[in-house]
Scaffold this motif. Structure first.
Motif, short mmCIF file in Angstrom:
data_model
loop_
_atom_site.label_atom_id
_atom_site.label_comp_id
_atom_site.label_asym_id
_atom_site.label_seq_id
_atom_site.Cartn_x
_atom_site.Cartn_y
_atom_site.Cartn_z
N THR A 87 0.82 -1.21 0.00
CA THR A 87 0.00 0.00 0.00
C THR A 87 0.86 1.26 0.00
O THR A 87 0.35 2.36 0.14
N GLN A 110 -6.42 -6.55 -0.66
CA GLN A 110 -5.04 -7.04 -0.81
C GLN A 110 -4.84 -8.38 -0.10
O GLN A 110 -4.08 -9.23 -0.57
N ARG A 160 -6.05 -10.93 -2.38
CA ARG A 160 -5.05 -11.20 -3.41
C ARG A 160 -3.97 -12.17 -2.89
O ARG A 160 -3.55 -13.09 -3.61
#
Ligand SMILES: Cc1ncc(COP(=O)(O)O)c(C=O)c1O
Length: 366
Positions: free
Chosen positions: A128, A178, A181
């Motif tokens: 991030t 995320q 993911r």
């Protein structure tokens, strides 16, 4: 506070306890464990206050590891970008878990760590971070392994991985997507592990953060893969708890009013300078000043502040949010007096837990 000479860092025990209660709530609601990242905050005088709310510490070097072992206790994770031959036996002596940064370090030292839990840093190749200096997924990053074959060849020697990819992430939805993911790309590996550390950088103690959604998400992650999750909060543990107290030494008007204080952003809040951020300064009132440090660095500037009254020499200014990546990075540039460290206890009493003198400056060199 009247008697205490500026500059000094002032840790507010009540504010720290409020953060700790949020950490404890997240642990209870999610089943995840939380380790204080000493790289961010290692002021061990307040560890007695923090210990009951957290599971232990994680480290980035032998000295941090030893400090965590000696002053915090509980679970002690050892991580280092690279261990030296002369460090590894001592490190294994302090740690109950060691996380190697690379396959080559695991190959080199895995046998020495046989008595304790062993892991590897996994780099998911995204993060991030918007600032390349702090981006663990930057091109050619040395922070962890991502290659499938290399990860696979470590599997019979590790029981977990550490994945640090959040940086000052206040956005739960981004965290959620995320993590999905990671689950998609590395799920087959995660399923074969006992524990996964998701590193630091999740700002879940901030105002308005949906802590319970985070707790549910962490719980689902653990259930799905049968792992114990760890978080390594640095900044989230101590945000909003500490000020840097400084005094005005001089006021100059060169087209802009500049107040020079008895501190230095470069020496006492270095992280802000590195990341090109300004300090959190008072912003109420019509009288505007640039607040500047006293070193010779032209850009030794904390930022712009506003006050209800014109500033006077000797006035006290509180710079907010001065706990994370400050005290651990302070330095003796220009020989500027090192801020003392003080704690405001629950009853409002302020006690100095450390001060520094010329002898400390001298003994930092030879
Ligand atoms: C591996 C690891 N864990 C934890 C942290 C702590 O991060 P933060 O202070 O943003 O929570 C960092 C920060 O760089 C890190 O690299």
């Amino acid at each position: 506070m009247a008697g205490l000479q500026t500059p000094f860092y002032l840790i507010d025990a009540a504010a720290l306890r409020r953060n700790m209660e949020k950490v404890a709530h997240l642990r209870e609601a999610s089943g995840a464990r939380a380790l204080l990242a000493l790289k961010c905050f290692a002021t061990w005088s307040v560890f007695d206050l923090m210990r009951d709310y957290m599971d232990g510490t994680t480290s980035s070097s032998l000295y941090e590891l030893r400090l965590g072992h000696e002053t915090f206790g509980k679970e002690t994770h050892a991580y280092s970008v690279a261990w030296a031959d002369h460090e590894i036996d001592e490190a294994v002596g302090y740690a109950d878990k060691i996380i190697f940064n690379s396959l080559s370090q695991l190959d080199r030292f895995g046998d020495k760590a046989r008595g304790i839990t062993t892991g590897l840093r996994l780099n998911p190749r995204f993060s991030t971070s918007g600032f390349d200096l702090a981006d663990p997924a930057r091109p050619f990053s040395r922070l962890g392994e991502w290659d499938r074959d290399r990860l696979e060849s470590a599997m019979d020697r590790i029981s977990g991985v550490m994945i640090h990819y959040n940086c000052e992430n206040r956005d739960f939805d981004l965290f959620d997507s995320q993590l999905t993911r990671i689950e998609t790309e590395f799920g087959d590996i995660l399923k074969r592990l006992d524990w996964v550390s998701l590193g630091g950088g999740i700002h879940f103690t901030g105002e308005g953060y949906p802590v319970d959604r985070l707790a549910d998400r962490l719980k689902a992650f653990q259930d799905r893969f049968g792992v114990q999750a760890y978080l390594e909060p640095g900044e989230a543990s101590i945000t909003g708890t500490t000020t840097l107290e400084v005094s005005v030494l001089d006021i100059i008007d060169n087209g802009k009013k500049v107040a020079i204080v008895d501190s230095s952003i470069e020496a006492h809040m270095l992280d802000l300078l590195i990341y090109r951020e300004t300090a959190k300064l008072p912003q109420d009132g019509a009288h505007e000043y640039q607040i500047a440090g006293k070193t010779c660095l032209a850009g030794d500037i904390f930022g712009d502040a506003r006050f209800p009254q014109p500033l006077q020499i000797g006035d006290r200014i509180s710079i907010a949010d001065a706990a994370g990546y400050t005290m651990v990075k302070k330095n003796w540039f220009n020989g500027v007096a090192m801020p003392a460290i003080a704690i405001r206890d629950d009853d409002g009493t302020i006690r100095t837990v450390r001060d520094f003198s010329y002898d400390d400056y001298k003994s930092s060199l030879s």
